[in-house]
Design a protein around this motif. Structure first.
Motif, PDB file in Angstrom:
ATOM      1  N   TYR A 331       0.834  -1.202   0.000  1.00  0.00           N
ATOM      2  CA  TYR A 331       0.000   0.000   0.000  1.00  0.00           C
ATOM      3  C   TYR A 331       0.873   1.258   0.000  1.00  0.00           C
ATOM      4  CZ  TYR A 331      -3.310   3.570   1.584  1.00  0.00           C
ATOM      5  OH  TYR A 331      -4.065   4.716   1.707  1.00  0.00           O
ATOM      6  N   ALA A 334       2.419   1.829  -3.308  1.00  0.00           N
ATOM      7  CA  ALA A 334       1.463   2.384  -4.265  1.00  0.00           C
ATOM      8  C   ALA A 334       1.284   3.880  -4.055  1.00  0.00           C
ATOM      9  CB  ALA A 334       0.123   1.660  -4.138  1.00  0.00           C
ATOM     10  N   GLY A 338       2.285   6.694  -6.761  1.00  0.00           N
ATOM     11  CA  GLY A 338       1.314   7.711  -7.161  1.00  0.00           C
ATOM     12  C   GLY A 338       1.892   9.108  -7.083  1.00  0.00           C
ATOM     13  N   GLU A 341       4.399   9.496  -9.983  1.00  0.00           N
ATOM     14  CA  GLU A 341       3.684   9.711 -11.244  1.00  0.00           C
ATOM     15  C   GLU A 341       3.161  11.143 -11.352  1.00  0.00           C
ATOM     16  OE1 GLU A 341       0.653   6.759 -11.519  1.00  0.00           O
ATOM     17  OE2 GLU A 341       2.087   5.087 -11.439  1.00  0.00           O
ATOM     18  N   ASN A 342       2.881  11.753 -10.200  1.00  0.00           N
ATOM     19  CA  ASN A 342       2.396  13.139 -10.177  1.00  0.00           C
ATOM     20  C   ASN A 342       3.521  14.142  -9.950  1.00  0.00           C
ATOM     21  OD1 ASN A 342      -0.109  12.084 -10.559  1.00  0.00           O
ATOM     22  ND2 ASN A 342      -0.965  12.742  -8.598  1.00  0.00           N
ATOM     23  N   GLN A 374      -0.829  17.064  -4.186  1.00  0.00           N
ATOM     24  CA  GLN A 374      -0.760  15.760  -4.836  1.00  0.00           C
ATOM     25  C   GLN A 374      -1.000  14.586  -3.892  1.00  0.00           C
ATOM     26  OE1 GLN A 374      -0.693  15.610  -8.063  1.00  0.00           O
ATOM     27  NE2 GLN A 374      -0.514  17.847  -8.113  1.00  0.00           N
ATOM     28  N   GLN A 377      -4.510  13.038  -4.004  1.00  0.00           N
ATOM     29  CA  GLN A 377      -4.739  12.321  -5.256  1.00  0.00           C
ATOM     30  C   GLN A 377      -4.063  10.960  -5.247  1.00  0.00           C
ATOM     31  OE1 GLN A 377      -4.122  14.630  -8.850  1.00  0.00           O
ATOM     32  NE2 GLN A 377      -4.411  16.562  -7.739  1.00  0.00           N
ATOM     33  N   ALA A 378      -2.826  10.907  -4.707  1.00  0.00           N
ATOM     34  CA  ALA A 378      -2.122   9.634  -4.626  1.00  0.00           C
ATOM     35  C   ALA A 378      -2.857   8.661  -3.711  1.00  0.00           C
ATOM     36  CB  ALA A 378      -0.690   9.859  -4.132  1.00  0.00           C
ATOM     37  N   ALA A 380      -6.111   8.721  -2.991  1.00  0.00           N
ATOM     38  CA  ALA A 380      -7.393   8.354  -3.606  1.00  0.00           C
ATOM     39  C   ALA A 380      -7.206   7.278  -4.670  1.00  0.00           C
ATOM     40  CB  ALA A 380      -8.032   9.598  -4.221  1.00  0.00           C
ATOM     41  N   ARG A 381      -6.078   7.303  -5.331  1.00  0.00           N
ATOM     42  CA  ARG A 381      -5.820   6.360  -6.421  1.00  0.00           C
ATOM     43  C   ARG A 381      -5.674   4.927  -5.920  1.00  0.00           C
ATOM     44  NH1 ARG A 381      -1.077   8.139 -10.319  1.00  0.00           N
ATOM     45  NH2 ARG A 381      -2.487   9.915 -10.405  1.00  0.00           N
ATOM     46  N   VAL A 382      -5.252   4.752  -4.638  1.00  0.00           N
ATOM     47  CA  VAL A 382      -4.964   3.399  -4.155  1.00  0.00           C
ATOM     48  C   VAL A 382      -6.021   2.894  -3.168  1.00  0.00           C
ATOM     49  CG1 VAL A 382      -2.492   3.598  -4.515  1.00  0.00           C
ATOM     50  CG2 VAL A 382      -3.453   4.310  -2.333  1.00  0.00           C
ATOM     51  N   LYS A 383      -7.094   3.645  -2.956  1.00  0.00           N
ATOM     52  CA  LYS A 383      -8.134   3.189  -2.033  1.00  0.00           C
ATOM     53  C   LYS A 383      -8.923   2.033  -2.639  1.00  0.00           C
ATOM     54  CE  LYS A 383      -8.841   7.282   0.831  1.00  0.00           C
ATOM     55  NZ  LYS A 383      -9.756   8.347   1.227  1.00  0.00           N
TER      56      LYS A 383
END
Length: 383
Positions: A331, A334, A338, A341-342, A374, A377-378, A380-383
């Motif tokens: 987790y 990830a 994220g 990537e941002n 950011q 957003q990171a 939220a992407r892995v929830k």
């Protein structure tokens, strides 16, 4: 010499390839390095990071007085640096309250760690450290054939009692401890460190890495005593002084172990502008105090961002904050990916239990602003 057999037209042709053979120790080592630099990641991604918050550098940079000193002396860069580091050692000895003979200067703590390992480790020598501690030390131990003996962290701190027990069990001639700690940012107070030193066998050399000493509470660093021959304390200009790219560190210890460095160090390894920069940085303690104040404020800012996102910031005495992501290693990885990537460069511990965290360096205001944008957003992407 190695032979290459070629089979053609029913005949066996033997081609002999002449090449130097690596010693088995080196030949069998994995082709890995302790860290992948942000520059390598940027090349792979095809674009730069907008927030460089992973290497524990000081984005505040060196003091203006340091930049001026380097600019003034840039024309002298054609000269080799003083191989004795005389002026810098004199200044450090005065600053630390020790003799120049109790200080050795090198190209960053990483180089000094390698020299120390070379002096005490041969193939099969047991070397004690914490599982997940600074990987460059492990890199050097492996390079000289040492046998790493690791003990886990306890409550996100290096476990002094477990380290001591491993030293005595293994008869280890070398043990590594960072205080404050990298990668967790935690620390022990001076009394606990002194108790640990007193309990060590006299035949065991302690590498006490104090790279983050300037950013630590005043009660975290024991007074400097050079009467014990089994303690080497290592410090750097890379962190609070803002000179990571100049590569300058130093070790403090008793006369005999410090003198031993002169037998094997690269006497022309330091460059002239680095010596000038370190001298000027050491002289500008007002700027250092200002930088440390900004680092402390940055830690508080990061902790606030983290809390706003439902995560926990582990109290830090360094120029970074380790963030407990609240779950497991995959987790946290990830979350880190994220952020990368941002366009936010961060790092994370990889050892079990510690790997639930990511690590974020203190940066400039706009970098922390970008991190604040950011992180949600990171997550939220892995929830």
């Amino acid at each position: 010499m190695s032979e290459i057999l070629l089979f053609a037209s029913g005949k066996t042709d033997i081609a002999v390839a002449m090449e130097p053979l690596l010693i088995p120790l080196i030949d069998n080592l994995p082709s890995t390095v302790p860290f992948v630099g942000p520059e390598a990641l940027e090349r792979k991604r095809g674009r730069p990071f907008k927030a460089r918050l992973g290497a524990n550098e000081s984005g505040f940079g060196p003091a203006p007085s340091v930049i001026a000193a380097m600019r003034d002396q840039a024309g002298e860069a054609w000269k080799y640096a003083d191989p004795e580091n005389f002026e810098l050692k004199q200044a450090l000895s005065k600053h630390l309250g020790v003799k120049p003979a109790n200080v050795v200067v090198g190209e960053g703590v990483d180089t000094l760690l390698g020299l120390a390992v070379r002096q005490y480790v041969r193939e099969g020598t047991p070397v004690v450290t914490s599982l997940g501690a600074y990987p460059t030390f492990n890199f050097h131990v492996a390079g000289f054939g040492g046998r790493l003996v690791t003990v886990p962290y306890r409550e996100d701190r290096e476990d002094l009692q477990a380290l001591l027990a491993a030293v005595k069990r293994e008869g280890a001639p070398l043990v590594y401890l960072s205080n404050p700690d990298n990668p967790m940012g935690t620390w022990w107070d001076a009394a606990e460190i002194e108790h640990f030193i007193d309990a060590l066998p006299e035949t065991t050399m302690l590498i006490l890495d104090e790279a983050y000493g300037e950013t630590a509470p005043t009660d975290a660093l024991p007074p400097i005593h050079v009467g014990r021959s089994n303690v080497l304390r290592m410090r750097t200009f890379s962190k609070a002084y803002g000179l990571a790219g100049m590569r300058c560190g130093y070790a403090i210890g008793a006369d005999r172990p410090i003198l031993a460095f002169d037998k094997i160090r690269n006497h022309f390894g330091m460059n002239r502008l680095t010596q000038i920069a370190a001298l000027a940085a050491l002289a500008d303690q007002e700027y250092l105090r200002n930088a440390v104040g900004r680092i402390i404020a940055g830690r508080e800012r990061i902790a606030g961002i983290v809390a706003d996102n439902g995560l926990h910031a582990i109290p830090s005495a360094t120029n970074f904050v380790t963030i407990d992501c609240g779950r497991d290693g995959p987790y946290a990885l990830a979350v880190l990916n994220g952020l990368i990537e941002n366009d936010v460069f961060v790092r994370k511990p990889m050892a079990p239990v510690l790997d639930r965290c990511i690590r974020v360096s203190v940066g400039l205001r706009d970098e922390l602003d970008f991190f604040e944008q950011q992180l949600p957003q990171a997550l939220a992407r892995v929830k």
